[in-house]
Design a protein around this motif. Sequence first.
Motif, PDB file in Angstrom:
ATOM      1  N   LEU A 175       0.692  -1.263   0.078  1.00  0.00           N
ATOM      2  CA  LEU A 175       0.006   0.041   0.022  1.00  0.00           C
ATOM      3  C   LEU A 175       0.954   1.440   0.078  1.00  0.00           C
ATOM      4  O   LEU A 175       0.624   2.295  -0.737  1.00  0.00           O
ATOM      5  CB  LEU A 175      -0.933   0.093   1.093  1.00  0.00           C
ATOM      6  N   ALA A 176       2.187   1.092   0.593  1.00  0.00           N
ATOM      7  CA  ALA A 176       2.846   2.378   0.632  1.00  0.00           C
ATOM      8  C   ALA A 176       3.489   2.552  -0.753  1.00  0.00           C
ATOM      9  O   ALA A 176       3.531   3.684  -1.060  1.00  0.00           O
ATOM     10  CB  ALA A 176       4.020   2.257   1.742  1.00  0.00           C
ATOM     11  N   ASP A 177       3.717   1.803  -1.479  1.00  0.00           N
ATOM     12  CA  ASP A 177       4.303   1.697  -2.852  1.00  0.00           C
ATOM     13  C   ASP A 177       3.199   2.499  -3.615  1.00  0.00           C
ATOM     14  O   ASP A 177       3.567   3.225  -4.509  1.00  0.00           O
ATOM     15  CB  ASP A 177       4.694   0.268  -3.459  1.00  0.00           C
ATOM     16  N   VAL A 178       1.792   2.190  -3.355  1.00  0.00           N
ATOM     17  CA  VAL A 178       0.820   2.706  -4.271  1.00  0.00           C
ATOM     18  C   VAL A 178       0.807   4.299  -4.098  1.00  0.00           C
ATOM     19  O   VAL A 178       0.796   5.027  -4.861  1.00  0.00           O
ATOM     20  CB  VAL A 178      -0.379   2.073  -3.874  1.00  0.00           C
ATOM     21  N   ALA A 179       0.800   4.433  -2.425  1.00  0.00           N
ATOM     22  CA  ALA A 179       0.605   5.766  -2.202  1.00  0.00           C
ATOM     23  C   ALA A 179       1.766   6.641  -2.650  1.00  0.00           C
ATOM     24  O   ALA A 179       1.708   7.801  -3.156  1.00  0.00           O
ATOM     25  CB  ALA A 179       0.572   5.916  -0.715  1.00  0.00           C
ATOM     26  N   ARG A 180       2.923   6.059  -2.391  1.00  0.00           N
ATOM     27  CA  ARG A 180       4.200   6.808  -3.201  1.00  0.00           C
ATOM     28  C   ARG A 180       3.925   7.206  -4.573  1.00  0.00           C
ATOM     29  O   ARG A 180       4.508   8.292  -5.007  1.00  0.00           O
ATOM     30  CB  ARG A 180       5.543   6.170  -2.693  1.00  0.00           C
ATOM     31  N   ARG A 181       3.588   6.062  -5.304  1.00  0.00           N
ATOM     32  CA  ARG A 181       3.464   6.352  -6.753  1.00  0.00           C
ATOM     33  C   ARG A 181       2.456   7.484  -6.808  1.00  0.00           C
ATOM     34  O   ARG A 181       2.737   8.171  -7.951  1.00  0.00           O
ATOM     35  CB  ARG A 181       3.200   4.947  -7.267  1.00  0.00           C
ATOM     36  N   GLY A 191       1.340   9.685  -5.060  1.00  0.00           N
ATOM     37  CA  GLY A 191       1.848  11.193  -4.455  1.00  0.00           C
ATOM     38  C   GLY A 191       0.670  11.506  -3.329  1.00  0.00           C
ATOM     39  O   GLY A 191       0.251  12.816  -3.401  1.00  0.00           O
ATOM     40  N   VAL A 192       0.370  10.461  -2.810  1.00  0.00           N
ATOM     41  CA  VAL A 192      -1.099  10.888  -1.749  1.00  0.00           C
ATOM     42  C   VAL A 192      -0.152   9.924  -0.351  1.00  0.00           C
ATOM     43  O   VAL A 192       0.543   9.294  -0.454  1.00  0.00           O
ATOM     44  CB  VAL A 192      -2.264  10.011  -2.138  1.00  0.00           C
ATOM     45  N   SER A 193      -1.291  10.130   0.737  1.00  0.00           N
ATOM     46  CA  SER A 193      -0.805   9.526   1.801  1.00  0.00           C
ATOM     47  C   SER A 193      -1.494   8.155   1.933  1.00  0.00           C
ATOM     48  O   SER A 193      -2.303   7.776   1.123  1.00  0.00           O
ATOM     49  CB  SER A 193      -1.476  10.326   2.987  1.00  0.00           C
ATOM     50  N   PRO A 194      -0.747   7.513   2.651  1.00  0.00           N
ATOM     51  CA  PRO A 194      -1.271   5.504   2.637  1.00  0.00           C
ATOM     52  C   PRO A 194      -2.736   5.769   3.025  1.00  0.00           C
ATOM     53  O   PRO A 194      -3.546   4.743   2.532  1.00  0.00           O
ATOM     54  CB  PRO A 194      -0.514   5.059   3.521  1.00  0.00           C
ATOM     55  N   ALA A 195      -3.229   6.596   3.998  1.00  0.00           N
ATOM     56  CA  ALA A 195      -4.571   6.571   4.501  1.00  0.00           C
ATOM     57  C   ALA A 195      -5.462   7.119   3.144  1.00  0.00           C
ATOM     58  O   ALA A 195      -6.505   6.351   3.025  1.00  0.00           O
ATOM     59  CB  ALA A 195      -4.773   7.533   5.551  1.00  0.00           C
ATOM     60  N   THR A 196      -5.094   7.890   2.466  1.00  0.00           N
ATOM     61  CA  THR A 196      -6.053   8.426   1.289  1.00  0.00           C
ATOM     62  C   THR A 196      -6.079   7.197   0.224  1.00  0.00           C
ATOM     63  O   THR A 196      -6.921   6.794  -0.233  1.00  0.00           O
ATOM     64  CB  THR A 196      -5.160   9.770   0.614  1.00  0.00           C
ATOM     65  N   ALA A 197      -4.678   6.463  -0.073  1.00  0.00           N
ATOM     66  CA  ALA A 197      -4.822   5.452  -0.853  1.00  0.00           C
ATOM     67  C   ALA A 197      -5.639   4.318  -0.423  1.00  0.00           C
ATOM     68  O   ALA A 197      -6.241   3.716  -1.105  1.00  0.00           O
ATOM     69  CB  ALA A 197      -3.310   4.902  -0.959  1.00  0.00           C
ATOM     70  N   SER A 198      -5.688   3.845   0.840  1.00  0.00           N
ATOM     71  CA  SER A 198      -6.530   2.758   1.361  1.00  0.00           C
ATOM     72  C   SER A 198      -7.927   3.323   1.197  1.00  0.00           C
ATOM     73  O   SER A 198      -8.559   2.255   0.736  1.00  0.00           O
ATOM     74  CB  SER A 198      -6.033   2.798   3.113  1.00  0.00           C
ATOM     75  N   ARG A 199      -8.534   4.406   1.469  1.00  0.00           N
ATOM     76  CA  ARG A 199      -9.687   4.678   1.510  1.00  0.00           C
ATOM     77  C   ARG A 199     -10.054   4.596   0.051  1.00  0.00           C
ATOM     78  O   ARG A 199     -11.348   3.824  -0.181  1.00  0.00           O
ATOM     79  CB  ARG A 199     -10.158   6.110   1.829  1.00  0.00           C
ATOM     80  N   ILE A 200      -9.370   4.909  -1.085  1.00  0.00           N
ATOM     81  CA  ILE A 200      -9.706   5.039  -2.580  1.00  0.00           C
ATOM     82  C   ILE A 200      -9.996   3.417  -3.008  1.00  0.00           C
ATOM     83  O   ILE A 200     -10.828   3.025  -3.593  1.00  0.00           O
ATOM     84  CB  ILE A 200      -8.886   5.580  -3.275  1.00  0.00           C
ATOM     85  N   ILE A 201      -8.790   2.763  -2.669  1.00  0.00           N
ATOM     86  CA  ILE A 201      -8.604   1.202  -2.834  1.00  0.00           C
ATOM     87  C   ILE A 201      -9.631   0.427  -2.258  1.00  0.00           C
ATOM     88  O   ILE A 201     -10.301  -0.467  -3.127  1.00  0.00           O
ATOM     89  CB  ILE A 201      -7.184   0.792  -2.579  1.00  0.00           C
ATOM     90  N   ASN A 202     -10.125   0.742  -1.173  1.00  0.00           N
ATOM     91  CA  ASN A 202     -11.119  -0.345  -0.148  1.00  0.00           C
ATOM     92  C   ASN A 202     -12.456   0.380  -0.464  1.00  0.00           C
ATOM     93  O   ASN A 202     -13.441  -0.178   0.115  1.00  0.00           O
ATOM     94  CB  ASN A 202     -10.691  -0.435   1.078  1.00  0.00           C
TER      95      ASN A 202
END
Length: 340
Positions: free
Chosen positions: A4-10, A12-23
């Motif tokens: 998840l951290a890799d996705v967030a880094r790619r 350019g968002v926080s891991p929390a934001t990436a998690s909300r969108i993905i899930n």
Amino acid sequence: MATLADVARRAGVSPATASRIINGSPKPVTEALRERVLAAVEELQYVPNAHAQQLARNHRSAVGVVVHDVSDPYFSEITRGLQRVATEHGRLVIICNTYRDPDKELEYVELLRAQQAAAIILAGSGYHDEEFTRTLDAKLRVYQATGGHVAVIGRHEHTGHAVIPANETGGHLAGTELFRLGHTQLGVVAGPRHLTTTSDRLAGLRRAAREHGQRLTSRQVAYADFDRSGGVAGTAALLDAHPQLTAIAALNDQMAIGALALLRERGIDVPGQISLVGFDDMPIARDVTPALTTIRLPLADMGARAMTLALQPPDPLNTPQVEHVAAELVRRQSSGPPPA
């Protein structure tokens, strides 16, 4: 394996934001952020945590169904089966009409993903369009990577759950019936040439012709819209070019009904002068005069099967399930031997 951290880094968002969108969290985010995160998911081939997805998606009840035109009896019957199973599972069905426009199909997939639909069912034919197919497949893969379920009806290039009607076999049955009756002058009223349904049914007719020592050339095929008006136009084109025809195979029943109307208008007796065969066995096929010989597909059952596949719990191995649906010939009064 991407995290998840890799996705967030790619993205350019926080891991929390990436998690909300993905899930699929209901908390709002901008569409631009959503697109960046989902693009990163696809690029990195990230596999989300199934438990987190389930917690985020437990509020979702809608299933999106993408059809070409729900007013078409073919899709009406399929939708009837889809909705019956959806109702049994307490699901809301969102019907999306594309009117056979590939761009609209892509737009609806995006919209249903943005609306966090629990599943998407593509009920229309596939297309002979490589660029469209690649684009659609990529969008569906991103949707599935974020926990969405996908099922298709018909021949599509997307790998996943599918209900496949025996269109080629049905075309072969129609052709075999007409050649068995003794017809050698056959015309075909076909649907749009860019649809896999059209090419599959036509392939079956051509196979039957070869088996009976006949040829079905491109000049014997009139392509038109898959509706009554298309049947009228295609039949007129065939009769004007080939007045010696003794049989017409229409690749769906709506076209066959249009063909029947044109033949009646021209004073051509069916089946005395020209035999006519349809495809799908719509409810109206038995009520026209003469009653239509056709190829039966269990349309409502196809819809029910597709919805069942879309709503079933995910397989840990993500194994696609493919269900094949048989076609059968239904003999009625619109076909017979050629005139002496």
